[in-house]
Design a protein around this motif. Structure first.
Motif, PDB file in Angstrom:
ATOM      1  N   TRP A 278       8.495  -3.842 -60.775  1.00  0.00           N
ATOM      2  CA  TRP A 278       9.133  -3.792 -62.092  1.00  0.00           C
ATOM      3  C   TRP A 278       9.529  -5.196 -62.544  1.00  0.00           C
ATOM      4  CZ3 TRP A 278      10.500   0.252 -65.484  1.00  0.00           C
ATOM      5  CH2 TRP A 278      11.437  -0.072 -66.468  1.00  0.00           C
TER       6      TRP A 278
ATOM      7  N   GLY B 191      11.318   6.100 -48.026  1.00  0.00           N
ATOM      8  CA  GLY B 191      11.950   6.160 -49.343  1.00  0.00           C
ATOM      9  C   GLY B 191      12.524   4.829 -49.779  1.00  0.00           C
ATOM     10  N   ARG B 192      13.175   4.119 -48.844  1.00  0.00           N
ATOM     11  CA  ARG B 192      13.748   2.823 -49.185  1.00  0.00           C
ATOM     12  C   ARG B 192      12.644   1.789 -49.417  1.00  0.00           C
ATOM     13  NH1 ARG B 192      18.893   1.358 -49.293  1.00  0.00           N
ATOM     14  NH2 ARG B 192      19.359   3.445 -48.528  1.00  0.00           N
ATOM     15  N   LYS B 193      11.600   1.846 -48.615  1.00  0.00           N
ATOM     16  CA  LYS B 193      10.459   0.957 -48.836  1.00  0.00           C
ATOM     17  C   LYS B 193       9.892   1.155 -50.237  1.00  0.00           C
ATOM     18  CE  LYS B 193       8.635   0.511 -44.077  1.00  0.00           C
ATOM     19  NZ  LYS B 193       9.639   1.244 -43.304  1.00  0.00           N
ATOM     20  N   LEU B 194       9.723   2.408 -50.635  1.00  0.00           N
ATOM     21  CA  LEU B 194       9.149   2.707 -51.948  1.00  0.00           C
ATOM     22  C   LEU B 194      10.044   2.211 -53.072  1.00  0.00           C
ATOM     23  CD1 LEU B 194       6.921   4.077 -53.596  1.00  0.00           C
ATOM     24  CD2 LEU B 194       8.204   6.221 -53.413  1.00  0.00           C
ATOM     25  N   ARG B 195      11.348   2.405 -52.945  1.00  0.00           N
ATOM     26  CA  ARG B 195      12.280   1.966 -53.982  1.00  0.00           C
ATOM     27  C   ARG B 195      12.233   0.451 -54.168  1.00  0.00           C
ATOM     28  NH1 ARG B 195      18.027   4.432 -52.604  1.00  0.00           N
ATOM     29  NH2 ARG B 195      18.581   3.274 -54.505  1.00  0.00           N
ATOM     30  N   ILE B 196      12.188  -0.284 -53.062  1.00  0.00           N
ATOM     31  CA  ILE B 196      12.142  -1.746 -53.161  1.00  0.00           C
ATOM     32  C   ILE B 196      10.813  -2.195 -53.744  1.00  0.00           C
ATOM     33  CG2 ILE B 196      12.115  -3.886 -51.824  1.00  0.00           C
ATOM     34  CD1 ILE B 196      14.103  -2.612 -49.941  1.00  0.00           C
ATOM     35  N   TRP B 197       9.708  -1.561 -53.312  1.00  0.00           N
ATOM     36  CA  TRP B 197       8.400  -1.929 -53.861  1.00  0.00           C
ATOM     37  C   TRP B 197       8.358  -1.699 -55.365  1.00  0.00           C
ATOM     38  CZ3 TRP B 197       4.501   0.860 -56.323  1.00  0.00           C
ATOM     39  CH2 TRP B 197       3.291   0.178 -56.470  1.00  0.00           C
ATOM     40  N   VAL B 198       8.895  -0.582 -55.822  1.00  0.00           N
ATOM     41  CA  VAL B 198       8.926  -0.299 -57.257  1.00  0.00           C
ATOM     42  C   VAL B 198       9.766  -1.340 -57.997  1.00  0.00           C
ATOM     43  CG1 VAL B 198       9.756   1.327 -59.003  1.00  0.00           C
ATOM     44  CG2 VAL B 198       8.482   2.164 -57.013  1.00  0.00           C
ATOM     45  N   GLU B 199      10.916  -1.692 -57.421  1.00  0.00           N
ATOM     46  CA  GLU B 199      11.794  -2.659 -58.072  1.00  0.00           C
ATOM     47  C   GLU B 199      11.140  -4.042 -58.126  1.00  0.00           C
ATOM     48  OE1 GLU B 199      14.836  -3.959 -60.268  1.00  0.00           O
ATOM     49  OE2 GLU B 199      14.447  -1.889 -59.666  1.00  0.00           O
TER      50      GLU B 199
ATOM     51  N   HIS C  25      19.556  -1.942 -52.479  1.00  0.00           N
ATOM     52  CA  HIS C  25      18.225  -1.942 -51.887  1.00  0.00           C
ATOM     53  C   HIS C  25      18.140  -2.791 -50.624  1.00  0.00           C
ATOM     54  CE1 HIS C  25      16.211  -0.765 -55.963  1.00  0.00           C
ATOM     55  NE2 HIS C  25      16.847   0.229 -55.375  1.00  0.00           N
TER      56      HIS C  25
END
Length: 426
Positions: A402, A391-399, A59
């Motif tokens: 979480w 897409g990368r922004k969303l993945r990091i925000w989700v992580e 990420h």
């Protein structure tokens, strides 16, 4: 007529921002080439987040090829530059490659100076690359497992559980805070560890942490870390490192088997081959980022000492200034190839910030001092905004989200290959 080339060496904040700006601005008839030792760019300020398992390592990196449109990408290491004939050589996956250039831009950052102290190269753990961050996390998990395997309550258990961080700058403060949270959360999975057997000591030879920030924020960072159980020792200079202790300049000895080094940098070996003027290990440039009046060799980012016409002095080696320099240099290169005058780099800092652990941080924004949760949220918002794709922004925000609600990931990733399964665990 063969296309003229602008070759950029280095795939960090400075290099990637520069080529993306040039892709939009450069006239037809010019070829862009980006050379990088890795196929991705690393968001180095987020490496402590990897150490503390707040995000996955993938990420904090972005593939370079996915960020480029008209730039030729070469995965290789620059080894030699012949300025007289405007030729360069780089080592690639298939051997030596030779290129010609019209303009060469050095944006390859600085390398870790791991032998800055006796024993540091052999026993210290640098924090400069994604692999360094993963190795530190694995090593900490190994130390926690080792405590449970040590019989009794002797000093060996405390040696395994003591982490020493050398350097009280941004990296040192952030990795100390991240490790404090990580070890606190991970301890639930290690029932054999007793109270007092886990400790983190942050050594800084100055009179306050984060000397780049105003004094009150350095003091606030120290208070925040101490509340998390980190022992902050100011005016303490490490003099020697071994596999079981750190010796301070005043003769004191700290028993510890894990030492993280966040101080010390050195120039790329190519700089010495070129014989370029240096200022504290960084390439000294003219105000417009040109290395000299010939204006065919340019430098920016961490590897360059670029004068700042707005605030005076030299630009600090931070991501914020690297991005600003890249945008200015893109303008200057286009102006130069069109026969126009270049402009000196001038940029006023928007502020600086650092995290001291989960929900805690310090920041200066347009002269306003922030600490605690607001500074931490600001830090995360800024670096999330710097990610190259939605897409990368969303993945990091989700992580990140979480990790607020679920336990810390304590997976020890060894990446064991088949022929290694019978080897000793490490």
């Amino acid at each position: 007529m063969q296309d003229r080339s602008i070759v950029v060496v280095g795939g960090g904040f400075a290099g990637t921002t520069l080529v993306r700006e040039l892709e939009r601005r450069l006239p037809e008839g010019w070829q862009l080439v980006l050379i990088s030792e890795e196929s991705y760019t690393t968001f180095n300020p987020m490496l402590p987040e990897v150490v503390g398992a707040a995000v996955f390592p993938e990420h904090v990196i972005a593939p370079l090829r996915a960020m480029l449109t008209r730039t030729r990408f070469i995965m290789g290491r620059l080894t030699c530059v012949d300025r007289a004939h405007k030729r360069l050589s780089c080592t690639t996956l298939t051997g030596e490659l030779h290129l010609t250039y019209e303009h060469l831009v050095l944006a390859f950052g600085l390398r870790a100076h791991i032998d800055i102290l006796p024993g540091m190269a052999e026993h210290g753990l640098p924090l400069k690359l994604v692999g360094d961050a993963m190795h530190i996390r694995n090593k900490v998990l190994q130390r926690m497992a080792s405590i449970e395997l040590c019989p009794g309550g002797g000093p060996a258990r405390r040696e395994h559980g003591h982490i020493v961080v050398v350097g009280g700058g941004f990296s040192g403060v952030e990795v100390a805070g991240a490790l404090a949270d990580f070890m606190h959360d991970a301890r639930r999975y290690y029932p054999g560890i007793r109270d007092g057997e886990l400790a983190i000591t942050l050594l800084h030879d100055g009179d306050r942490l984060l000397p780049e920030l105003p004094a009150p924020l350095g003091l606030a960072a120290a208070r925040s870390l101490r509340k998390r159980g980190v022992v902050v020792r100011l005016g303490a200079k490490a003099a020697q490192v071994s596999d079981r202790e750190v010796v301070l300049a005043d003769g004191q000895r700290l028993a510890a088997r894990t030492v993280i080094c966040t101080v010390g940098t050195r120039a790329n070996p190519v700089v010495a081959q070129l014989g370029l003027p240096l200022m504290r290990g960084r390439i000294q440039t003219l105000p417009d980022c040109a290395v000299d009046a010939a204006r065919d060799l340019w430098a920016l980012g961490d590897c360059a000492a670029v004068p700042n016409a707005d605030q005076g002095g030299m630009s600090p080696p931070t991501a914020q200034f690297a991005v600003a320099q890249a945008k200015q240099l893109a303008h200057n290169l286009v102006a130069h190839v069109q026969g126009q005058a270049t402009r000196p780099f001038a940029y006023r800092s928007k502020g600086m910030m650092a995290t001291t652990g989960l929900h805690k941080g310090v920041a200066e924004l347009f002269g306003l001092h922030l600490s605690g949760l607001p500074a931490w949220l600001l830090w995360r918002a800024y670096y999330l905004s710097r990610m190259p794709t939605f897409g990368r922004k969303l993945r990091i925000w989700v992580e990140w989200t979480w990790s607020l609600f679920f336990p810390t990931d304590i997976t020890h990733l060894r990446f064991t290959r088949t022929h290694e399964v019978d080897s000793t665990p490490r």
